[in-house]
Design a protein around this motif. Structure first.
Motif, PDB file in Angstrom:
ATOM      1  N   ILE A 106      -5.851  11.601  21.035  1.00  0.00           N
ATOM      2  CA  ILE A 106      -6.223  12.403  19.788  1.00  0.00           C
ATOM      3  C   ILE A 106      -5.207  12.459  18.453  1.00  0.00           C
ATOM      4  O   ILE A 106      -5.642  12.000  17.567  1.00  0.00           O
ATOM      5  N   THR A 107      -4.004  12.374  18.885  1.00  0.00           N
ATOM      6  CA  THR A 107      -2.902  12.560  17.936  1.00  0.00           C
ATOM      7  C   THR A 107      -2.268  11.209  17.406  1.00  0.00           C
ATOM      8  O   THR A 107      -1.846  11.224  16.380  1.00  0.00           O
ATOM      9  N   ASN A 108      -2.553  10.172  18.134  1.00  0.00           N
ATOM     10  CA  ASN A 108      -2.162   9.074  17.812  1.00  0.00           C
ATOM     11  C   ASN A 108      -2.958   7.694  18.300  1.00  0.00           C
ATOM     12  O   ASN A 108      -2.604   6.807  18.882  1.00  0.00           O
ATOM     13  N   GLN A 109      -4.146   7.861  17.554  1.00  0.00           N
ATOM     14  CA  GLN A 109      -5.064   6.762  17.769  1.00  0.00           C
ATOM     15  C   GLN A 109      -4.914   5.445  17.675  1.00  0.00           C
ATOM     16  O   GLN A 109      -5.272   4.553  18.396  1.00  0.00           O
ATOM     17  N   ILE A 110      -4.162   5.149  16.576  1.00  0.00           N
ATOM     18  CA  ILE A 110      -3.626   3.837  16.343  1.00  0.00           C
ATOM     19  C   ILE A 110      -3.156   2.971  17.515  1.00  0.00           C
ATOM     20  O   ILE A 110      -3.224   1.806  17.922  1.00  0.00           O
ATOM     21  N   GLU A 111      -1.989   3.875  17.899  1.00  0.00           N
ATOM     22  CA  GLU A 111      -1.257   3.163  19.058  1.00  0.00           C
ATOM     23  C   GLU A 111      -1.803   3.254  20.285  1.00  0.00           C
ATOM     24  O   GLU A 111      -1.878   2.186  21.176  1.00  0.00           O
ATOM     25  N   VAL A 112      -2.747   4.261  20.607  1.00  0.00           N
ATOM     26  CA  VAL A 112      -3.877   4.113  22.038  1.00  0.00           C
ATOM     27  C   VAL A 112      -4.557   2.816  21.881  1.00  0.00           C
ATOM     28  O   VAL A 112      -4.644   2.054  22.591  1.00  0.00           O
ATOM     29  N   LYS A 113      -5.017   2.662  20.672  1.00  0.00           N
ATOM     30  CA  LYS A 113      -5.861   1.534  20.404  1.00  0.00           C
ATOM     31  C   LYS A 113      -5.040  -0.036  20.922  1.00  0.00           C
ATOM     32  O   LYS A 113      -5.741  -0.818  21.523  1.00  0.00           O
ATOM     33  N   LYS A 114      -3.926   0.083  20.238  1.00  0.00           N
ATOM     34  CA  LYS A 114      -3.152  -0.907  20.612  1.00  0.00           C
ATOM     35  C   LYS A 114      -2.717  -0.897  21.994  1.00  0.00           C
ATOM     36  O   LYS A 114      -2.740  -2.226  22.466  1.00  0.00           O
ATOM     37  N   LYS A 123      -6.165  -0.810  32.544  1.00  0.00           N
ATOM     38  CA  LYS A 123      -4.749  -0.202  32.960  1.00  0.00           C
ATOM     39  C   LYS A 123      -4.744   0.948  32.186  1.00  0.00           C
ATOM     40  O   LYS A 123      -3.798   1.723  32.547  1.00  0.00           O
ATOM     41  N   ILE A 124      -5.501   1.226  31.356  1.00  0.00           N
ATOM     42  CA  ILE A 124      -5.674   2.747  30.597  1.00  0.00           C
ATOM     43  C   ILE A 124      -6.649   3.397  30.807  1.00  0.00           C
ATOM     44  O   ILE A 124      -7.818   3.086  30.882  1.00  0.00           O
ATOM     45  N   VAL A 125      -6.386   4.986  31.229  1.00  0.00           N
ATOM     46  CA  VAL A 125      -7.478   5.997  31.527  1.00  0.00           C
ATOM     47  C   VAL A 125      -7.330   6.724  30.280  1.00  0.00           C
ATOM     48  O   VAL A 125      -6.149   7.382  30.263  1.00  0.00           O
ATOM     49  N   LEU A 126      -8.268   7.237  29.643  1.00  0.00           N
ATOM     50  CA  LEU A 126      -8.363   8.299  28.718  1.00  0.00           C
ATOM     51  C   LEU A 126      -8.716   9.606  29.263  1.00  0.00           C
ATOM     52  O   LEU A 126      -9.728   9.550  30.130  1.00  0.00           O
ATOM     53  N   ALA A 127      -7.788  10.714  29.428  1.00  0.00           N
ATOM     54  CA  ALA A 127      -8.235  11.956  29.891  1.00  0.00           C
ATOM     55  C   ALA A 127      -8.627  12.787  28.789  1.00  0.00           C
ATOM     56  O   ALA A 127      -7.889  13.040  27.915  1.00  0.00           O
ATOM     57  N   LEU A 128      -9.731  13.283  28.766  1.00  0.00           N
ATOM     58  CA  LEU A 128     -10.638  13.880  27.743  1.00  0.00           C
ATOM     59  C   LEU A 128     -10.812  15.122  28.521  1.00  0.00           C
ATOM     60  O   LEU A 128     -12.011  15.118  29.231  1.00  0.00           O
ATOM     61  N   GLU A 154     -17.274  11.730  20.060  1.00  0.00           N
ATOM     62  CA  GLU A 154     -16.648  10.981  18.990  1.00  0.00           C
ATOM     63  C   GLU A 154     -15.264  10.229  19.640  1.00  0.00           C
ATOM     64  O   GLU A 154     -15.311   9.117  18.912  1.00  0.00           O
ATOM     65  N   ILE A 155     -14.756  10.728  20.427  1.00  0.00           N
ATOM     66  CA  ILE A 155     -13.341   9.961  20.755  1.00  0.00           C
ATOM     67  C   ILE A 155     -13.944   8.745  21.560  1.00  0.00           C
ATOM     68  O   ILE A 155     -13.164   7.619  21.404  1.00  0.00           O
ATOM     69  N   ILE A 156     -14.953   8.785  22.547  1.00  0.00           N
ATOM     70  CA  ILE A 156     -15.221   7.540  23.362  1.00  0.00           C
ATOM     71  C   ILE A 156     -15.729   6.564  22.341  1.00  0.00           C
ATOM     72  O   ILE A 156     -15.178   5.399  22.359  1.00  0.00           O
ATOM     73  N   ASP A 157     -16.471   6.904  21.178  1.00  0.00           N
ATOM     74  CA  ASP A 157     -16.795   5.963  20.249  1.00  0.00           C
ATOM     75  C   ASP A 157     -15.928   5.438  19.349  1.00  0.00           C
ATOM     76  O   ASP A 157     -15.840   4.352  19.292  1.00  0.00           O
ATOM     77  N   ILE A 158     -14.861   6.234  19.293  1.00  0.00           N
ATOM     78  CA  ILE A 158     -13.667   5.698  18.313  1.00  0.00           C
ATOM     79  C   ILE A 158     -13.012   4.313  19.312  1.00  0.00           C
ATOM     80  O   ILE A 158     -12.780   3.448  18.788  1.00  0.00           O
ATOM     81  N   PHE A 159     -12.777   4.803  20.610  1.00  0.00           N
ATOM     82  CA  PHE A 159     -11.959   3.668  21.509  1.00  0.00           C
ATOM     83  C   PHE A 159     -13.040   2.631  22.145  1.00  0.00           C
ATOM     84  O   PHE A 159     -12.507   1.737  22.637  1.00  0.00           O
TER      85      PHE A 159
END
Length: 244
Positions: A106-114, A123-128, A154-159
């Protein structure tokens, strides 16, 4: 699949009630023996949360994490205060299979996309984690102390643009309660996001809950307190999942 979960605080297995550090219950378990048993029964992955790391990344329980990795060769996904690439690299170097990213999504979306691009979506699990009011699934962060204006969808769509694959979704009102899972939530999101492998978390207390969740077509169920309190055995849980 069934994913047994262990949360650790100050080196001890613990469960919080709805994420509240003031409402905690410690468990006297032989983790090593548990992991041997899980391996024997065919558990494919373990979910681990470093609650000290969640509160303060400087207090990460590194010695404990190293010990756990040395105990078992069952793959482990690890969460708890993972905020930077340095954190991720360190945990992968220790031998963890996946990292679980919560607040940073939520707070650092650009980094998480990277990170999804660098490490790959396996390798990455998003905990929502969601608070549901009038069927609006609002995400809470920072140990559920802070509400946000983002919805789960919204968050699932973003990623999704970065080939997001694994989402651990928790209904906060169910976490650590043994009051039964939110079946409606998982039915809705599985139907809407067919490419996501959802991990359901929160409220499981009976084998019937496992059957109900399997029928929603979630990919996995994370089970913590029920196994710690021997509401059923891991063997029964796995058999129930396979049979259904």
């Amino acid at each position: 699949m069934i994913i047994p979960a262990f949360d650790f605080l100050e080196g001890k297995a613990v469960r919080l009630h709805q994420g509240n550090y003031l409402e905690k219950k410690f468990y006297d378990i032989d983790l090593y023996q548990n992991l041997i048993n899980y391996k024997k029964q065919g558990v494919k992955i373990i979910h681990l949360v470093d609650l000290n790391g969640t509160k303060n990344i400087k207090n990460r329980q590194l010695n404990l994490l190293k010990d756990i990795i040395s105990y078992t060769n069952i793959p482990i996904q690890i969460g708890g205060g993972i905020r930077t690439e340095k954190d991720i690299n360190m945990l992968f170097k220790l031998g963890f299979k996946r990292v679980v990213i919560g607040s940073s999504a939520i707070t650092n979306q650009i980094e998480v996309k990277k990170w999804l691009r660098i490490y790959g979506s396996n390798k990455i699990v998003l905990a929502l984690d969601v608070k549901i009011i009038n069927n609006i699934k609002k995400i809470s962060i920072n140990g559920w102390l802070q509400d946000t204006n983002f919805t789960l969808e919204e968050i699932i769509d973003i990623f999704s643009s970065e080939n997001l694959k694994h989402v651990l979704c928790t209904d906060i009102s169910k976490d650590g309660t043994l009051s039964g899972p939110n079946i409606t939530l998982y039915k809705e999101i599985v139907k809407k996001f067919k490419n996501i492998k959802f991990q359901a978390s929160g409220g499981v207390s009976t084998l019937s809950d496992i059957i109900s969740l399997k029928q929603t077509r979630v990919n996995s169920i994370i089970i913590g307190r029920s196994l710690l309190e021997k509401k059923f055995t891991i063997k029964e849980a796995l058999k129930c999942w396979q049979k259904e």
